[in-house]
Write a protein that holds these residues in place. Structure first.
Motif, PDB file in Angstrom:
ATOM      1  N   ARG A 102     -60.814 -52.771  19.819  1.00  0.00           N
ATOM      2  CA  ARG A 102     -59.668 -53.540  19.326  1.00  0.00           C
ATOM      3  C   ARG A 102     -59.852 -53.944  17.871  1.00  0.00           C
ATOM      4  O   ARG A 102     -58.905 -53.941  17.102  1.00  0.00           O
ATOM      5  CB  ARG A 102     -59.491 -54.781  20.192  1.00  0.00           C
ATOM      6  CG  ARG A 102     -58.178 -55.497  20.004  1.00  0.00           C
ATOM      7  CD  ARG A 102     -58.077 -56.670  20.963  1.00  0.00           C
ATOM      8  NE  ARG A 102     -56.749 -57.249  20.968  1.00  0.00           N
ATOM      9  CZ  ARG A 102     -56.418 -58.321  21.674  1.00  0.00           C
ATOM     10  NH1 ARG A 102     -57.338 -58.917  22.429  1.00  0.00           N
ATOM     11  NH2 ARG A 102     -55.196 -58.801  21.641  1.00  0.00           N
ATOM     12  N   THR A 103     -61.116 -54.250  17.500  1.00  0.00           N
ATOM     13  CA  THR A 103     -61.374 -54.704  16.129  1.00  0.00           C
ATOM     14  C   THR A 103     -62.565 -53.989  15.492  1.00  0.00           C
ATOM     15  O   THR A 103     -63.174 -54.508  14.562  1.00  0.00           O
ATOM     16  CB  THR A 103     -61.631 -56.224  16.104  1.00  0.00           C
ATOM     17  OG1 THR A 103     -62.745 -56.527  16.962  1.00  0.00           O
ATOM     18  CG2 THR A 103     -60.411 -56.994  16.567  1.00  0.00           C
ATOM     19  N   HIS A 104     -62.902 -52.805  15.998  1.00  0.00           N
ATOM     20  CA  HIS A 104     -64.039 -52.090  15.410  1.00  0.00           C
ATOM     21  C   HIS A 104     -63.935 -50.601  15.717  1.00  0.00           C
ATOM     22  O   HIS A 104     -63.197 -50.174  16.607  1.00  0.00           O
ATOM     23  CB  HIS A 104     -65.363 -52.617  15.971  1.00  0.00           C
ATOM     24  CG  HIS A 104     -65.665 -52.091  17.343  1.00  0.00           C
ATOM     25  ND1 HIS A 104     -65.171 -52.670  18.499  1.00  0.00           N
ATOM     26  CD2 HIS A 104     -66.385 -50.996  17.762  1.00  0.00           C
ATOM     27  CE1 HIS A 104     -65.560 -51.975  19.548  1.00  0.00           C
ATOM     28  NE2 HIS A 104     -66.312 -50.956  19.138  1.00  0.00           N
ATOM     29  N   VAL A 105     -64.722 -49.824  14.971  1.00  0.00           N
ATOM     30  CA  VAL A 105     -64.988 -48.435  15.330  1.00  0.00           C
ATOM     31  C   VAL A 105     -66.478 -48.206  15.100  1.00  0.00           C
ATOM     32  O   VAL A 105     -67.032 -48.621  14.081  1.00  0.00           O
ATOM     33  CB  VAL A 105     -64.133 -47.436  14.517  1.00  0.00           C
ATOM     34  CG1 VAL A 105     -64.363 -47.599  13.005  1.00  0.00           C
ATOM     35  CG2 VAL A 105     -64.442 -45.997  14.936  1.00  0.00           C
ATOM     36  N   ARG A 106     -67.140 -47.607  16.078  1.00  0.00           N
ATOM     37  CA  ARG A 106     -68.565 -47.311  15.977  1.00  0.00           C
ATOM     38  C   ARG A 106     -68.745 -45.801  16.083  1.00  0.00           C
ATOM     39  O   ARG A 106     -68.129 -45.159  16.940  1.00  0.00           O
ATOM     40  CB  ARG A 106     -69.363 -47.992  17.085  1.00  0.00           C
ATOM     41  CG  ARG A 106     -70.860 -47.653  17.081  1.00  0.00           C
ATOM     42  CD  ARG A 106     -71.533 -48.164  18.346  1.00  0.00           C
ATOM     43  NE  ARG A 106     -71.589 -49.598  18.346  1.00  0.00           N
ATOM     44  CZ  ARG A 106     -72.609 -50.328  17.895  1.00  0.00           C
ATOM     45  NH1 ARG A 106     -73.683 -49.709  17.397  1.00  0.00           N
ATOM     46  NH2 ARG A 106     -72.592 -51.631  17.940  1.00  0.00           N
ATOM     47  N   VAL A 107     -69.602 -45.233  15.224  1.00  0.00           N
ATOM     48  CA  VAL A 107     -69.894 -43.805  15.259  1.00  0.00           C
ATOM     49  C   VAL A 107     -71.404 -43.619  15.359  1.00  0.00           C
ATOM     50  O   VAL A 107     -72.161 -44.286  14.643  1.00  0.00           O
ATOM     51  CB  VAL A 107     -69.360 -43.084  14.000  1.00  0.00           C
ATOM     52  CG1 VAL A 107     -69.704 -41.591  14.055  1.00  0.00           C
ATOM     53  CG2 VAL A 107     -67.856 -43.270  13.879  1.00  0.00           C
TER      54      VAL A 107
END
Length: 401
Positions: A102-107
């Motif tokens: 909802r409030t982040h993107v992790r790779v």
């Protein structure tokens, strides 16, 4: 359009069997790879002894890995006999795992030995649109490739998950997602266009369940439920060793089990769903009342650690409700393990205790007493790691044919 739909369907359905023969071969390859990484070059006979695999299995794995250029074979003499020494070729193939929140993107970038090569997380604004999240993921991927000196040629694909249901008949995000701005997009197609590589997509809770089987310590479990407690609440279900996707990919919507039929209206349109009493969004809202600045999920963790009575009461109420909902699931499928993930997993027994209490109170006693309840050791990385595993399970160059 038919081609798009067929491609999107493959991205979820092909990964739906972590307990299948393909998955067994994959786990055996992982065991052999780990041995090579730990012990260095070894003959096939030595590998069979150290891994406990049969010589025929080792031979097949080595043959497949050599064809994919993951290992190098060198003739040697062992105990007076001719043999082949097997040497792992380093990182080899690399998969990207992407977790959209909802409030982040992790790779993350991971190799076939199940080692994280690089990872990074970026905050995203509340209410961001799909194009913004996808662009951020693409930027993070480029940054990680540069930092880890990973070439495009090494990347075999990307796996991605979102906190919401994906219809595997057409690859589209459907109503009910924590990211309402993403509803209607074909996530598979949009990501492939942006990343220029093969992409495999699934719900984040399903990826969390897959991560427990591949990265976690639940590899031999045949019946498992992974529950992610976050802004929404979802479950990934493993039945008889296979990730269960139902008839069209929408399963595990435990967040919409009715807990209080006279309760608050949920975003799904029903009343008194589990999410209306146990999600982190609701906890934050309750604990922020009377404060000038709203608290965060991190604040919930710190306040609980400090023994704040209001925080502990809200966690206790939320956990008991989760346990009650899980009792319904347990009574239906009788899993041997239930793993709790999401940002609150760091609470450990503070969260598990009320969940266990609610589960045992509402489940059939013999079922409730037989279930192992645990927090995910993968913490907030589970979904991204599961996304990387999704790539390895779908890419033919990293699997035994």
């Amino acid at each position: 359009m038919a081609d798009e739909d067929r491609s999107s369907n493959v991205t979820t359905s092909r990964a739906s069997n972590p307990g299948s023969q393909t998955s067994l071969r994959h786990r055996n390859q992982r065991r052999l790879t780990e041995q090579l990484l730990k012990g260095g070059p070894a003959t096939q006979a030595d590998l069979a002894r150290s891994t406990g695999l049969s010589t025929a299995t080792v031979s097949n794995i080595v043959k497949s890995m050599a064809a994919a250029d993951l290992v190098t074979l060198t003739p040697v003499t062992s105990s007076g006999r001719r043999a082949m020494s097997v040497r792992y070729n380093g990182d080899g193939a690399i998969a990207a795992g992407i977790d959209f929140g909802r409030t982040h993107v992790r790779v993350v970038l991971a190799n076939t030995g199940y080692h994280v090569v690089a990872e990074k997380e970026m905050p995203l604004p509340m209410g961001h649109r799909a194009a913004e999240g996808i662009a951020a993921a693409a930027d993070l991927l480029e940054q990680l490739m540069a930092e880890a000196t990973v070439s495009r040629a090494q990347l075999i694909g990307a796996g991605a998950g979102i906190p919401g249901p994906i219809d595997n008949r057409n690859g589209k995000v459907i109503r009910g997602a924590i990211l309402p701005e993403w509803v209607g997009i074909n996530l598979h197609r949009e990501l492939e266009d942006a990343l220029k590589m093969p992409v495999f997509v699934d719900n984040d809770a399903n990826l969390g369940a897959l991560a427990q089987l591949t990265w976690g310590d639940q590899g031999g479990v045949r019946n498992l439920v992974f529950v992610k407690i976050g802004s929404g609440i979802g479950a990934g279900i493993v039945l008889n060793g296979e990730l269960f996707h139902g008839s069209f990919g929408v399963t595990g919507e435990i967040g919409h089990v009715t807990i209080d039929e006279h309760g608050t209206i949920c975003r799904c349109g029903n009343r008194g769903c589990l999410e209306t009493v146990s999600s982190t969004a609701v906890m934050v809202e309750q604990l922020s009342r009377g404060r000038k600045v709203p608290i965060s999920t991190a604040d919930i963790l710190s306040q609980a650690a400090a023994g704040d009575p209001a925080t502990l009461r809200i966690i206790d109420d939320a956990g008991t409700a989760v346990g009650r909902a899980l009792a319904n699931v347990a009574n239906l499928i009788s899993p041997s393990v239930i793993v709790i993930g999401g940002p609150l997993a760091e609470l450990g027994e503070v969260l598990l205790s009320p969940i266990r209490r609610g589960l045992r109170r509402h489940a059939v006693p013999v079922i409730g007493d037989s279930i192992t309840l645990a927090v995910s050791p993968l913490r907030s990385r589970a979904e991204a790691l599961g996304a990387a595993a999704l790539v390895f399970q779908n890419d033919p160059t990293t699997l035994i044919s």
